[in-house]
Design a protein around this motif. Sequence first.
Motif, PDB file in Angstrom:
ATOM      1  N   CYS A 162      39.993 -25.731  13.573  1.00  0.00           N
ATOM      2  CA  CYS A 162      41.442 -25.855  13.730  1.00  0.00           C
ATOM      3  C   CYS A 162      42.036 -24.484  14.007  1.00  0.00           C
ATOM      4  CB  CYS A 162      42.046 -26.446  12.451  1.00  0.00           C
ATOM      5  SG  CYS A 162      43.831 -26.642  12.619  1.00  0.00           S
ATOM      6  N   ASN A 164      45.348 -23.995  14.000  1.00  0.00           N
ATOM      7  CA  ASN A 164      46.662 -23.880  13.357  1.00  0.00           C
ATOM      8  C   ASN A 164      46.539 -23.028  12.090  1.00  0.00           C
ATOM      9  OD1 ASN A 164      48.294 -25.474  15.132  1.00  0.00           O
ATOM     10  ND2 ASN A 164      47.067 -27.209  14.444  1.00  0.00           N
ATOM     11  N   CYS A 166      48.521 -23.655   9.069  1.00  0.00           N
ATOM     12  CA  CYS A 166      49.376 -24.244   8.033  1.00  0.00           C
ATOM     13  C   CYS A 166      49.136 -23.445   6.749  1.00  0.00           C
ATOM     14  CB  CYS A 166      49.043 -25.716   7.823  1.00  0.00           C
ATOM     15  SG  CYS A 166      49.207 -26.643   9.349  1.00  0.00           S
ATOM     16  N   PHE A 168      49.206 -23.886   3.668  1.00  0.00           N
ATOM     17  CA  PHE A 168      48.551 -24.432   2.471  1.00  0.00           C
ATOM     18  C   PHE A 168      47.074 -24.733   2.698  1.00  0.00           C
ATOM     19  CE2 PHE A 168      50.677 -27.707   4.986  1.00  0.00           C
ATOM     20  CZ  PHE A 168      49.600 -28.500   5.350  1.00  0.00           C
ATOM     21  N   CYS A 169      46.584 -24.610   3.932  1.00  0.00           N
ATOM     22  CA  CYS A 169      45.335 -25.293   4.289  1.00  0.00           C
ATOM     23  C   CYS A 169      44.133 -24.363   4.436  1.00  0.00           C
ATOM     24  CB  CYS A 169      45.549 -26.071   5.585  1.00  0.00           C
ATOM     25  SG  CYS A 169      44.125 -27.071   6.006  1.00  0.00           S
ATOM     26  N   VAL A 171      41.254 -25.370   5.763  1.00  0.00           N
ATOM     27  CA  VAL A 171      40.357 -25.830   6.836  1.00  0.00           C
ATOM     28  C   VAL A 171      40.038 -24.750   7.888  1.00  0.00           C
ATOM     29  CG1 VAL A 171      40.182 -27.437   8.799  1.00  0.00           C
ATOM     30  CG2 VAL A 171      40.768 -28.282   6.545  1.00  0.00           C
ATOM     31  N   PRO A 172      41.045 -23.994   8.385  1.00  0.00           N
ATOM     32  CA  PRO A 172      40.688 -22.978   9.381  1.00  0.00           C
ATOM     33  C   PRO A 172      39.682 -21.954   8.820  1.00  0.00           C
ATOM     34  CG  PRO A 172      43.054 -23.333   9.354  1.00  0.00           C
ATOM     35  CD  PRO A 172      42.493 -24.066   8.173  1.00  0.00           C
ATOM     36  N   HIS A 239      48.070 -33.523  14.919  1.00  0.00           N
ATOM     37  CA  HIS A 239      49.166 -32.673  14.449  1.00  0.00           C
ATOM     38  C   HIS A 239      50.411 -33.019  15.271  1.00  0.00           C
ATOM     39  CE1 HIS A 239      51.655 -29.302  13.497  1.00  0.00           C
ATOM     40  NE2 HIS A 239      50.743 -28.782  12.703  1.00  0.00           N
ATOM     41  N   ARG A 278      54.482 -25.523   9.840  1.00  0.00           N
ATOM     42  CA  ARG A 278      54.083 -26.725  10.580  1.00  0.00           C
ATOM     43  C   ARG A 278      54.633 -26.758  12.006  1.00  0.00           C
ATOM     44  NH1 ARG A 278      49.925 -29.847   9.329  1.00  0.00           N
ATOM     45  NH2 ARG A 278      51.010 -31.743   9.966  1.00  0.00           N
TER      46      ARG A 278
HETATM   47 FE1  SF4 Z   1      44.709 -27.426  10.711  1.00  0.00          FE
HETATM   48 FE2  SF4 Z   1      45.571 -29.750   9.701  1.00  0.00          FE
HETATM   49 FE3  SF4 Z   1      44.834 -27.754   8.067  1.00  0.00          FE
HETATM   50 FE4  SF4 Z   1      47.100 -27.559   9.485  1.00  0.00          FE
HETATM   51  S1  SF4 Z   1      46.642 -29.096   7.875  1.00  0.00           S
HETATM   52  S2  SF4 Z   1      45.543 -25.952   9.260  1.00  0.00           S
HETATM   53  S3  SF4 Z   1      46.524 -28.602  11.373  1.00  0.00           S
HETATM   54  S4  SF4 Z   1      43.502 -28.865   9.465  1.00  0.00           S
END
Ligand code: SF4
Length: 471
Positions: A162, A164, A166, A168-169, A171-172, A239, A278
């Motif tokens: 990803c 993005n 965000c 809080f996230c 994942v990246p 997204h 976002r």
């Molecule tokens: Fe990526 Fe979704 Fe996490 Fe935002 S919430 S950083 S779009 S995985």
Amino acid sequence: MSLPQAGKNFYIHTFGCQMNESDSSRMAELLATDGWTGIDDPEDADLILLNTCAIREKAESKVLSALGRYRLVRNRRGTRLGVTGCVAQQEKEKLLERVPYLDFVLGPDQIAQLPAAVSSAAAGERLARTGWMDSEEYVFPRADPEAARGQVSAFVTVMKGCDNVCSFCVVPHTRGREVSRAYADVVQEVASLVAVGVREVTLIGQNVNSYAGGCTFAELIRRVAAVPDLVRIRFTTSHPQDLSPELMEAFRDVPQLMPHFHLPVQSGSNPVLKRMRRNYTWEEYVQKLERTRELCPEIAMTSDIIVAFPGETDEDFERTMTLIERVRYDNLYSFIYSPRPHTSAIRHEQDWGVVPHDIAVARLERLQKRQRELSLEKHQSLVGRELELLVEGPSRTDATRRMGRTVWNQVVNFAGKAPAGALARVRIEGATVVALSGTEVSFVPPKVPVERPAPRLNVLPTVVASDACGG
Ligand code: SF4
Ligand code: SAM
């Protein structure tokens, strides 16, 4: 599932999202080619893999407590233990230090190294292999169609990572940058799955609508829809900022694309959305949903919401409640904000203001209570209608009944005889918050019979709204 065979039985415990479910399938296939047999009971396993999720602290602590339980199996029969997935990527070799009985740690991009890691573990070597591969070196794991024989529905990975940010996230940080898979490769994989009887595919990625594998995501859907005999297409996750008019139109124009859209909003308050980074306002989000509804009037809408993000006031939360009244989602996955390492929100939460836990819990409960009422109303509105279902097999609650899914992805338990893979017409007679019930009217069997039940990957039940991962 085959009977336990001493020496080479494996068990995979999968946590988290569809990406992890899909990665677990690939790991199971790799192990099977290496002579291993998947089993349902970890007590008889010679190898246990925990394919992990780091999205919230609770998900991570579940992994550590599961490891504690599997330690007893290891002590009893010398079982090797490996941690894969997002916690592996986040913790790297630190996890080996923290968990002295752990044999190996493999990040999400290192799945191909699993057989080698297992051999090293058997030889007594402890190793951690993590890190992201970029577009040049990354090769998407391809599903083995033979392993999918017997499945009505399959996940097909179209992109990973990803781009993005965000706030809080995690994942990246655990999945790395976006890499898209070439569209021809995706289409070929779908065709090979359909050839063994798969009738529905879900195209998955962390942010599928920024797909860039040689065409747009909407174009990819059209190409996949052209695979003969594929009856249903779904996708997740999207997204809102990348939602193109072309993708909205696909819901109207592509009959195989199911009318269900999971579009995470996270909050109904613009100041909160801004701190979450976002890149949209709630008004822009609603405008896109309303446009999609104009194009596809009966479309089911689901979403993800985080409550008690740092600095969320009562007023902010009321705006989220107003948003859910306005949209009237079919279902919501809702979570209390969980501080995650490496994210920008964790660095700012003292400045923005941490929401006390009791307030966070009260907000989540109020949101979920209202959503249960809305979900029940939606289900009740279907009673009396005759709906088309894709049949998955026996009902999980009563083996004398059948189970299938509506085009909107609701579970229906029904009296009837339709085999797995059939398209059945079912009259809806009852509704609860979680499922519908009814009686079969007719069915069309699949061309390729679904010969055996789908392999179990020991995926934890994720149907509890507060605990599931919408992404
Ligand atoms: Fe990526 Fe979704 Fe996490 Fe935002 S919430 S950083 S779009 S995985
Ligand atoms: N890519 C998707 C998107 O853009 O919304 C979401 C993928 S994420 C794996 C799934 C969901 O987990 C998010 O939509 C969010 O609601 C939730 N989530 C992510 N980080 C979280 C955190 N730190 N605390 C609570 N919930 C979180």
